[in-house]
Design a protein around this motif. Structure first.
Motif, mmCIF file in Angstrom:
data_model
loop_
_atom_site.group_PDB
_atom_site.id
_atom_site.type_symbol
_atom_site.label_atom_id
_atom_site.label_comp_id
_atom_site.label_asym_id
_atom_site.label_seq_id
_atom_site.Cartn_x
_atom_site.Cartn_y
_atom_site.Cartn_z
ATOM 1 N N ARG A 76 0.823 -1.224 0.000
ATOM 2 C CA ARG A 76 0.000 0.000 0.000
ATOM 3 C C ARG A 76 0.857 1.274 0.000
ATOM 4 N N TRP A 77 1.934 1.268 0.762
ATOM 5 C CA TRP A 77 2.768 2.466 0.883
ATOM 6 C C TRP A 77 4.192 2.155 0.465
ATOM 7 N N ILE A 78 4.757 2.986 -0.395
ATOM 8 C CA ILE A 78 6.137 2.788 -0.858
ATOM 9 C C ILE A 78 6.937 4.044 -0.497
ATOM 10 N N ALA A 79 8.021 3.844 0.258
ATOM 11 C CA ALA A 79 8.789 4.995 0.776
ATOM 12 C C ALA A 79 9.405 5.810 -0.368
ATOM 13 N N ILE A 80 9.326 7.121 -0.231
ATOM 14 C CA ILE A 80 9.949 8.014 -1.227
ATOM 15 C C ILE A 80 11.397 8.225 -0.799
ATOM 16 N N PRO A 81 12.369 7.871 -1.647
ATOM 17 C CA PRO A 81 13.782 8.048 -1.240
ATOM 18 C C PRO A 81 14.083 9.519 -0.942
ATOM 19 N N GLU A 82 14.960 9.742 0.027
ATOM 20 C CA GLU A 82 15.248 11.121 0.457
ATOM 21 C C GLU A 82 15.728 12.027 -0.694
ATOM 22 N N PRO A 83 16.604 11.540 -1.616
ATOM 23 C CA PRO A 83 17.021 12.451 -2.700
ATOM 24 C C PRO A 83 15.842 12.902 -3.576
ATOM 25 N N VAL A 84 14.813 12.059 -3.680
ATOM 26 C CA VAL A 84 13.636 12.462 -4.479
ATOM 27 C C VAL A 84 12.830 13.495 -3.691
ATOM 28 N N ARG A 85 12.715 13.281 -2.366
ATOM 29 C CA ARG A 85 12.003 14.266 -1.540
ATOM 30 C C ARG A 85 12.739 15.608 -1.586
ATOM 31 N N GLU A 86 14.071 15.533 -1.616
ATOM 32 C CA GLU A 86 14.830 16.786 -1.689
ATOM 33 C C GLU A 86 14.526 17.515 -3.004
ATOM 34 N N ALA A 87 14.451 16.744 -4.085
ATOM 35 C CA ALA A 87 14.089 17.360 -5.382
ATOM 36 C C ALA A 87 12.674 17.952 -5.285
ATOM 37 N N TYR A 88 11.741 17.187 -4.727
ATOM 38 C CA TYR A 88 10.354 17.668 -4.592
ATOM 39 C C TYR A 88 10.291 18.992 -3.821
ATOM 40 N N ARG A 89 11.164 19.111 -2.799
ATOM 41 C CA ARG A 89 11.069 20.300 -1.923
ATOM 42 C C ARG A 89 11.346 21.611 -2.660
ATOM 43 N N LEU A 90 11.917 21.497 -3.854
ATOM 44 C CA LEU A 90 12.135 22.705 -4.651
ATOM 45 C C LEU A 90 10.803 23.397 -4.984
ATOM 46 N N TRP A 91 9.746 22.605 -5.228
ATOM 47 C CA TRP A 91 8.447 23.230 -5.552
ATOM 48 C C TRP A 91 7.266 22.668 -4.760
ATOM 49 N N ARG A 92 7.475 21.597 -4.011
ATOM 50 C CA ARG A 92 6.407 20.989 -3.213
ATOM 51 C C ARG A 92 6.581 21.339 -1.742
ATOM 52 N N PRO A 93 5.542 21.235 -0.930
ATOM 53 C CA PRO A 93 4.148 21.015 -1.290
ATOM 54 C C PRO A 93 3.613 22.168 -2.137
ATOM 55 N N ILE B 91 -15.151 25.891 -4.515
ATOM 56 C CA ILE B 91 -14.259 25.300 -5.526
ATOM 57 C C ILE B 91 -12.803 25.466 -5.077
ATOM 58 N N TYR B 92 -12.050 24.379 -5.118
ATOM 59 C CA TYR B 92 -10.613 24.423 -4.780
ATOM 60 C C TYR B 92 -9.813 23.860 -5.940
ATOM 61 N N TYR B 93 -8.602 24.412 -6.164
ATOM 62 C CA TYR B 93 -7.721 23.780 -7.149
ATOM 63 C C TYR B 93 -6.327 23.549 -6.578
ATOM 64 N N LYS B 94 -5.794 22.385 -6.912
ATOM 65 C CA LYS B 94 -4.428 22.021 -6.529
ATOM 66 C C LYS B 94 -3.543 22.471 -7.673
ATOM 67 N N TRP B 95 -2.576 23.348 -7.374
ATOM 68 C CA TRP B 95 -1.845 24.058 -8.420
ATOM 69 C C TRP B 95 -0.482 23.426 -8.671
ATOM 70 N N GLU B 96 -0.426 22.581 -9.707
ATOM 71 C CA GLU B 96 0.814 21.863 -10.043
ATOM 72 C C GLU B 96 1.704 22.618 -11.032
ATOM 73 N N GLY B 97 1.223 23.780 -11.490
ATOM 74 C CA GLY B 97 2.015 24.550 -12.461
ATOM 75 C C GLY B 97 3.216 25.250 -11.852
ATOM 76 N N VAL B 98 3.430 25.107 -10.539
ATOM 77 C CA VAL B 98 4.559 25.803 -9.894
ATOM 78 C C VAL B 98 5.886 25.048 -10.009
#
Ligand SMILES: Cc1ncc(COP(=O)(O)O)c(C=O)c1O
Length: 454
Positions: free
Chosen positions: A62-79, A98-105
């Protein structure tokens, strides 16, 4: 004051990806080897993908751990932010929220880097030096070019010739990040050379570009292939979107009644909705409606059939059980380039068969009308793909106005349209045409499908 933007801290970034395969009532039908008619094994995929991704493809954890280097990359624009569309609500005069999740960032401007970074990481881990891929309009190619740069890999992109000629800015973006981009058909592969011999001015197609990228990867030891949608591991990586959105709706003190996402191969729709669908499948959110929006010109869910088919036009990939218009499908040149695909992710197809999700097809002009309404209220200029979701959100919000029901509608705004202004120009000049794929053509294409006795 009504809060407009719901943001999470970097420490709230998900630690795991959510794998919907754990919660499906029946396992997904296996991919089939076209030559043997038998389910494929990991070794069949090893020339194309690193083992970690092949394992994720079939995992039922059900859950697969996100490797830390990928989380570090994500942190550039995520959450990424979840935004309440207050100005749109007001303009529509709707009681709906109405709500929108903004992935264009993200640096590439869409959700695609959520999987591109993960794929680049696993390839790097397994000693791969170079990635090959195809791109239509250029969103996926630019996401992979960015990710390859982040993880120090070379990147070769086969870009469909018409887009290469018509949309130079996406190509320049990829080259800025250091990728090598060639128009497909190219003289660099057998598939490309054959196509050029048959027609030196061939405009190319996504199917042909896939064949070139797959051939490139299969024929070189230092290179693997990378795909931006459809496959289970790609959808898995996108589930950071929905996990964040769930937390953000909680922060807003709200609960979604209706979720909407546009759908090409299924990755942004799945990434946004699967963490919520988990609650629907386990009975916690039985009433939740989940709507996938596709173009009338490529209606794989609303007009396609649920059968085994090839993932590409040139018939080089394994067979997948999915909703398909037939691998020979030639899409009309609508501007939502990312939605012009004949098939659908197997997991989305299975959920549609099980009636866990709904699907709606919309026309191009109605889609751009919604996009312009959105840009003139909320400010952000949506990608033509994402605008498909906006069309249906507006229709649902107008229904709430009729019925007086204050529903909560949330959607994924998968990318910005700042490289798509040519399409906006045509719409504003009244020059866009609606394209509908005739049911008769679907029937013809389905006659050519491979017969699989599974
Ligand atoms: C902004 C955007 N949204 C949506 C899509 C559709 O793909 P998927 O269904 O995999 O999310 C694309 C594909 O290129 C895209 O660029």
């Amino acid at each position: 004051m009504t809060q407009r933007k719901f943001t999470l801290d970097e420490k709230d970034l998900p630690t795991h990806w959510y794998n919907i395969q754990a919660d499906l009532r029946e396992p997904l039908p296996p991919p089939i080897h076209p030559a043997t008619g038998q389910p494929i094994g990991p070794q069949d995929l090893a020339p194309l993908f690193p083992m970690a991704l092949i394992e994720q493809e079939v995992s039922r954890e059900r859950w697969i751990a996100i490797p830390e280097p990928v989380r570090e990359a994500y942190r550039l624009w995520r959450p990424t932010p979840l935004i309440r569309a207050l100005a749109l609500e007001k303009a529509l005069g709707t009681p709906a929220r109405i709500y929108y999740k903004w992935e264009g960032v993200s640096p590439a401007g869409s959700h695609k880097p959520n999987t591109a970074t993960a794929q680049a990481y696993y390839n790097k881990q397994e000693g791969v030096r170079r990635l090959a891929t195809e791109t239509g309009a250029g969103q996926w190619g630019s996401a992979l070019a960015l990710a390859a740069r982040m993880f120090d890999l070379e990147c070769k992109v086969y870009m469909v010739r018409v887009s290469y000629d018509q949309k130079p800015y996406r190509r320049i973006l990829m080259e800025t990040w250091g990728a090598s981009v060639v128009p497909s058909p190219s003289p660099d592969t057998n598939a490309g050379r054959a196509a050029l011999k048959a027609d030196p001015n061939s405009p190319g197609s996504l199917g042909l570009a896939i064949s070139e990228a797959v051939e490139d990867a299969a024929s070189r030891d230092d290179t693997k292939y990378s795909l931006g949608s459809v496959l289970n591991h790609v959808l898995l990586h996108q589930t950071v979107i929905g996990q964040e959105a769930k937390k953000q709706l909680e922060l807003a003190g709200d609960r979604a009644d209706i979720l909407v996402g546009c759908i090409g191969g299924g990755s942004n729709f799945s990434g946004f909705t699967f963490p919520f669908i988990a609650d629907k499948l386990t009975g916690k959110a039985k009433e939740l409606r989940v709507i996938a929006v596709e173009p009338m010109a490529a209606p794989s869910l609303t007009k396609g059939t649920y059968v085994y088919d090839f993932g590409d036009t040139a018939m080089t990939t394994p067979l997948l059980k999915m909703h398909t218009l037939g691998h020979g499908f030639i899409p009309a040149p609508i501007h939502a380039g990312g939605l012009r695909y004949h098939g659908m992710a197997p997991s989305v197809s299975a959920l549609f068969e099980a009636k866990a999700i709904e699907a709606v097809a919309v026309h191009q002009n109605a889609t751009f009308e919604a996009a312009v309404t959105f840009a003139r209220t909320e400010g952000f200029v949506p990608a033509p793909e994402s605008a498909h979701a906006i069309r249906v959100v507006i229709d649902e919000a107008l229904r709430c106005r009729e019925s007086g029901q204050a529903r909560t509608i949330a959607f994924n705004l998968s990318g910005h349209g700042l490289f798509d202004l040519g399409a906006y120009e045509r719409y504003l000049a009244g020059k866009l045409e609606d394209q509908e794929y005739p049911a008769e053509k679907v029937r013809q294409a389905l006659a050519d499908l491979p017969k699989v006795a599974v």
